[in-house]
Design a protein around this motif. Structure first.
Motif, PDB file in Angstrom:
ATOM      1  N   HIS A   1       0.866  -1.182   0.000  1.00 40.34           N
ATOM      2  CA  HIS A   1       0.000   0.000   0.000  1.00 40.34           C
ATOM      3  C   HIS A   1       0.900   1.229   0.000  1.00 40.34           C
ATOM      4  O   HIS A   1       1.713   1.422   0.904  1.00 40.34           O
ATOM      5  N   LYS A   2       0.739   2.078  -1.033  1.00 43.07           N
ATOM      6  CA  LYS A   2       1.603   3.244  -1.210  1.00 43.07           C
ATOM      7  C   LYS A   2       0.772   4.521  -1.197  1.00 43.07           C
ATOM      8  O   LYS A   2      -0.284   4.582  -1.837  1.00 43.07           O
ATOM      9  N   ARG A   3       1.257   5.516  -0.496  1.00 44.85           N
ATOM     10  CA  ARG A   3       0.580   6.816  -0.431  1.00 44.85           C
ATOM     11  C   ARG A   3       1.586   7.899  -0.816  1.00 44.85           C
ATOM     12  O   ARG A   3       2.585   8.116  -0.116  1.00 44.85           O
ATOM     13  N   PHE A   4       1.333   8.562  -1.934  1.00 48.68           N
ATOM     14  CA  PHE A   4       2.156   9.681  -2.410  1.00 48.68           C
ATOM     15  C   PHE A   4       1.494  10.961  -1.909  1.00 48.68           C
ATOM     16  O   PHE A   4       0.333  11.231  -2.231  1.00 48.68           O
ATOM     17  N   HIS A   5       2.211  11.775  -1.153  1.00 49.47           N
ATOM     18  CA  HIS A   5       1.592  12.983  -0.585  1.00 49.47           C
ATOM     19  C   HIS A   5       2.618  14.112  -0.501  1.00 49.47           C
ATOM     20  O   HIS A   5       3.821  13.911  -0.704  1.00 49.47           O
ATOM     21  N   ASP A   6       2.115  15.313  -0.189  1.00 48.44           N
ATOM     22  CA  ASP A   6       2.947  16.526  -0.093  1.00 48.44           C
ATOM     23  C   ASP A   6       3.788  16.718  -1.350  1.00 48.44           C
ATOM     24  O   ASP A   6       4.973  17.094  -1.291  1.00 48.44           O
ATOM     25  N   SER A   7       3.187  16.496  -2.513  1.00 52.23           N
ATOM     26  CA  SER A   7       3.920  16.573  -3.780  1.00 52.23           C
ATOM     27  C   SER A   7       3.752  17.945  -4.421  1.00 52.23           C
ATOM     28  O   SER A   7       2.741  18.623  -4.233  1.00 52.23           O
ATOM     29  N   TRP A   8       4.738  18.320  -5.227  1.00 54.33           N
ATOM     30  CA  TRP A   8       4.692  19.591  -5.925  1.00 54.33           C
ATOM     31  C   TRP A   8       5.626  19.552  -7.132  1.00 54.33           C
ATOM     32  O   TRP A   8       6.472  18.659  -7.260  1.00 54.33           O
ATOM     33  N   SER A   9       5.476  20.521  -8.007  1.00 54.26           N
ATOM     34  CA  SER A   9       6.383  20.711  -9.135  1.00 54.26           C
ATOM     35  C   SER A   9       6.701  22.197  -9.234  1.00 54.26           C
ATOM     36  O   SER A   9       5.900  23.050  -8.832  1.00 54.26           O
ATOM     37  N   GLY A  10       7.863  22.509  -9.775  1.00 54.11           N
ATOM     38  CA  GLY A  10       8.262  23.908  -9.896  1.00 54.11           C
ATOM     39  C   GLY A  10       9.315  24.093 -10.968  1.00 54.11           C
ATOM     40  O   GLY A  10      10.026  23.152 -11.329  1.00 54.11           O
ATOM     41  N   THR A  11       9.426  25.326 -11.459  1.00 55.23           N
ATOM     42  CA  THR A  11      10.389  25.678 -12.498  1.00 55.23           C
ATOM     43  C   THR A  11      11.397  26.666 -11.927  1.00 55.23           C
ATOM     44  O   THR A  11      11.022  27.622 -11.237  1.00 55.23           O
ATOM     45  N   THR A  12      12.662  26.435 -12.235  1.00 53.20           N
ATOM     46  CA  THR A  12      13.734  27.354 -11.869  1.00 53.20           C
ATOM     47  C   THR A  12      14.439  27.811 -13.139  1.00 53.20           C
ATOM     48  O   THR A  12      14.881  26.973 -13.941  1.00 53.20           O
ATOM     49  N   CYS A  13      14.528  29.119 -13.366  1.00 52.73           N
ATOM     50  CA  CYS A  13      15.155  29.669 -14.565  1.00 52.73           C
ATOM     51  C   CYS A  13      16.587  30.096 -14.270  1.00 52.73           C
ATOM     52  O   CYS A  13      16.849  30.820 -13.296  1.00 52.73           O
ATOM     53  N   LEU A  14      17.509  29.652 -15.132  1.00 49.01           N
ATOM     54  CA  LEU A  14      18.899  30.068 -15.031  1.00 49.01           C
ATOM     55  C   LEU A  14      19.194  31.248 -15.944  1.00 49.01           C
ATOM     56  O   LEU A  14      20.224  31.919 -15.784  1.00 49.01           O
ATOM     57  N   THR A  15      18.314  31.472 -16.903  1.00 49.93           N
ATOM     58  CA  THR A  15      18.389  32.662 -17.767  1.00 49.93           C
ATOM     59  C   THR A  15      16.983  33.246 -17.857  1.00 49.93           C
ATOM     60  O   THR A  15      16.007  32.632 -17.408  1.00 49.93           O
ATOM     61  N   ALA A  16      16.881  34.401 -18.496  1.00 52.65           N
ATOM     62  CA  ALA A  16      15.570  35.031 -18.640  1.00 52.65           C
ATOM     63  C   ALA A  16      14.709  34.325 -19.669  1.00 52.65           C
ATOM     64  O   ALA A  16      13.498  34.538 -19.719  1.00 52.65           O
ATOM     65  N   PHE A  17      15.313  33.486 -20.500  1.00 57.05           N
ATOM     66  CA  PHE A  17      14.548  32.801 -21.547  1.00 57.05           C
ATOM     67  C   PHE A  17      13.911  31.508 -21.012  1.00 57.05           C
ATOM     68  O   PHE A  17      12.759  31.226 -21.291  1.00 57.05           O
ATOM     69  N   CYS A  18      14.673  30.738 -20.281  1.00 56.93           N
ATOM     70  CA  CYS A  18      14.153  29.525 -19.639  1.00 56.93           C
ATOM     71  C   CYS A  18      13.493  28.594 -20.654  1.00 56.93           C
ATOM     72  O   CYS A  18      12.429  28.018 -20.405  1.00 56.93           O
ATOM     73  N   GLY A  19      14.077  28.510 -21.895  1.00 56.68           N
ATOM     74  CA  GLY A  19      13.565  27.605 -22.903  1.00 56.68           C
ATOM     75  C   GLY A  19      12.637  28.269 -23.890  1.00 56.68           C
ATOM     76  O   GLY A  19      12.262  27.658 -24.886  1.00 56.68           O
ATOM     77  N   ASP A  20      12.245  29.502 -23.667  1.00 52.98           N
ATOM     78  CA  ASP A  20      11.352  30.195 -24.588  1.00 52.98           C
ATOM     79  C   ASP A  20      12.156  31.189 -25.437  1.00 52.98           C
ATOM     80  O   ASP A  20      13.265  31.605 -25.081  1.00 52.98           O
TER      81      ASP A  20
END
Length: 276
Positions: A162-181
């Motif tokens: 029995h597995k419980r995944f909790h307190d999860s999140w995702s986030g983006t960190t930019c190293l430049t102002a473009f960040c892939g765009d």
């Protein structure tokens, strides 16, 4: 003279009345002996209890993101080490074969991963959460003999996780102002975090193990073992954008130490111990 004869007759009759029961008692068979006191019943025969401490070193799981889901490939998946406690009840069939049912609960394991379309040169995404794991297994063991009180064994088990995944999140960190765009629409640094929902699932689990036990007396044995545990898949709930984290091939190298206690006396008095 007549009175003396009457008195003698009365005396003889009285003596006969008292003697009759004694003669009848001599003719009857002796009463049966009292039953022996009842012996205390054995509590459990070959049954035993066990308790264990478990240290779990989770191997790196794999990405289970569904095909067609947008986003960069997930890399550097990690599940942190954890520990827990468990117990069970078992039965010894003979001098070399036994089985038990065990339940083990572990403290939360911390999960994280990274992803980036630009190999971390402009920015990256991170996902994280906590995973709780409870397992219940039916195990069968083969004891391989006893030398100097030490009994090595091998075993295997099947059951559930029995597995419980909790307190999860995702986030983006930019190293430049473009960040892939193509346009500089982000500021450098963390761009905030999106929480993901909790999710629980119960799936099939299996294990293979090897260990060594030592009987210290009074039916108590010290048990130390290694166990490979496979618990399948797990996932988080969804965030506000409809994304979640999915991982598979979750497995752990577990090191366990505990005690076994045989009901009704030492195991050596229940089952003959082979000597070599």
């Amino acid at each position: 003279m007549i009175r003396f004869r009457e008195a003698g007759a009365v005396a003889l009759v009285s003596l006969g009345l008292f003697a009759a029961p004694a003669l009848a008692a001599d003719l009857l068979p002796p009463p049966p002996p009292p039953p022996p006191p009842a012996e205390p019943a054995a509590i459990g025969g070959n049954w035993y209890l066990r308790g264990d401490f478990t240290a779990s070193d989770f191997r790196n799981p794999k990405d289970d993101t569904l095909a067609g889901t947008p986003g960069a490939p997930i890399v550097a998946l990690r599940l942190g080490s954890t520990q827990g406690y468990g117990g069970g009840v078992g039965y010894r069939f003979n001098s070399f074969l036994r089985a038990d049912v065990t339940v083990d609960a572990r403290s939360r394991s911390r999960f994280r991963d990274f992803s980036s379309r630009t190999l971390f040169t402009q920015g990256f995404n991170q996902e994280a959460g906590k995973l709780d794991v409870v397992t219940g297994l039916f195990n069968v063991y083969a004891d391989l003999g006893t030398w100097w009180g030490l009994t090595p064994y091998i075993g295997a088990g099947i059951g559930f996780a029995h597995k419980r995944f909790h307190d999860s999140w995702s986030g983006t960190t930019c190293l430049t102002a473009f960040c892939g765009d193509t346009q500089p629409i982000y500021a450098i640094g963390a761009q905030g975090f999106d929480p993901r929902g909790n999710h629980s699932a119960t799936t099939f689990a299996w294990a293979a193990m090897a260990g060594l036990s030592y009987e210290v007396g009074a039916g108590v044995s010290i048990d130390a073992s290694y166990r490979y545990l496979d618990i399948g898949k797990a996932r988080t709930g969804f965030d506000a954008f409809g994304f979640n984290t999915r991982i598979k091939d979750i497995a752990a190298n577990e090191f366990r130490i505990g005690l076994r206690w045989a009901f009704g006396g030492p195991l050596g008095s229940l089952v003959p111990t082979p000597t070599y």
